[in-house]
Design an enzyme around this catalytic site. Structure first.
Site: not given
Length: 156
Positions: A48-50
């Protein structure tokens, strides 16, 4: 810099000031006279961060055309952040809140001490360092790109 209680900064008030090393070890923080969006995320190379940072990269002109600097902050080391930035072609600063561990995330009220990471929180600061808008989402819940667009519209 640590404030004791992990309260979120208050809209319309000065946001906590800070300076952290970026992926190259250079000290970076919100600059006087320039608006910034401070984007806390849990960990580099996580799914999700990416995808969230990819969306910021792919829409960076929305920020730069309005003079807003993107500052992405995690508890990862500068070495991890350098590899993450290189692997994903991130043209903005990735800041390391590694040591003291999560101190800036604590100041913004988004440090999760039980998990040792920053929660997903984004904070829009105007050129005077005043908090204009913020969003904090739950674990596993990405921040929608439209939040940034709406917050930027309010900034003008």
């Amino acid at each position: 810099m640590a404030r004791g209680e992990p309260d979120l900064p208050v809209h319309g008030h000065a946001a906590p000031s800070f300076e952290l090393p970026n992926q190259y070890g250079e000290p970076v923080g919100p600059a006087p006279g320039r608006a910034a969006v401070v984007v806390f995320y849990p960990f580099a190379f996580s799914g999700i961060c990416t995808s969230e940072l990819d969306a910021l990269r792919d829409n960076l002109d929305v920020f730069t055309s309005r003079g807003v600097r993107v500052l992405a902050v995690s508890v990862d080391s500068k070495y991890t952040l350098r590899a993450f930035a290189r692997a994903n072609s991130y043209p903005f600063d990735l800041l390391s809140d590694f040591w003291p561990h999560g101190e800036v995330a604590r100041c913004y009220g988004v440090f999760n001490g039980a998990r040792g990471m920053a929660e997903r929180g984004s904070f829009l600061l105007d050129g005077r360092g005043t908090l204009r808008s913020s969003i904090v989402t739950g674990v596993g819940e990405p921040r929608p790109l439209h939040w940034y667009l709406e917050a930027l519209d309010e900034l003008e």
